[in-house]
Design a protein around this motif. Structure first.
Motif: not given
Length: 66
Positions: A8-30
């Motif tokens: 599996x490729x380690x990539x994800x798309x997130x639509x909506x960067x509110x409190x939850x979306x931004x938190x998820x994005x930052x976590x998976x980037x780390x």
């Protein structure tokens, strides 16, 4: 069934960067994932871009880049 570690490729798309979306994005980037994000608010996009995410401005760009 034997699944290769890199199957599996380690990539994800997130639509909506509110409190939850931004938190998820930052976590998976780390965790080393490639993250593509879309949000209408430039401040939200800038926050995730600073964390290392790739951001786009609209759904067409989102679909073309994921």
């Amino acid at each position: 069934m034997n699944i290769e570690k890199n199957y599996m490729k380690k990539e994800i798309g997130i639509i909506g960067l509110g409190k939850m979306g931004a938190g998820i994005a930052e976590h998976v980037i780390e965790q080393g994932w490639r993250v593509l994000c879309m949000d209408p608010m430039i401040e939200a996009r800038e926050r995730v871009a600073k964390a290392g995410g790739q951001v786009v401005e609209n759904s067409t760009q989102f679909c073309e880049n994921l």
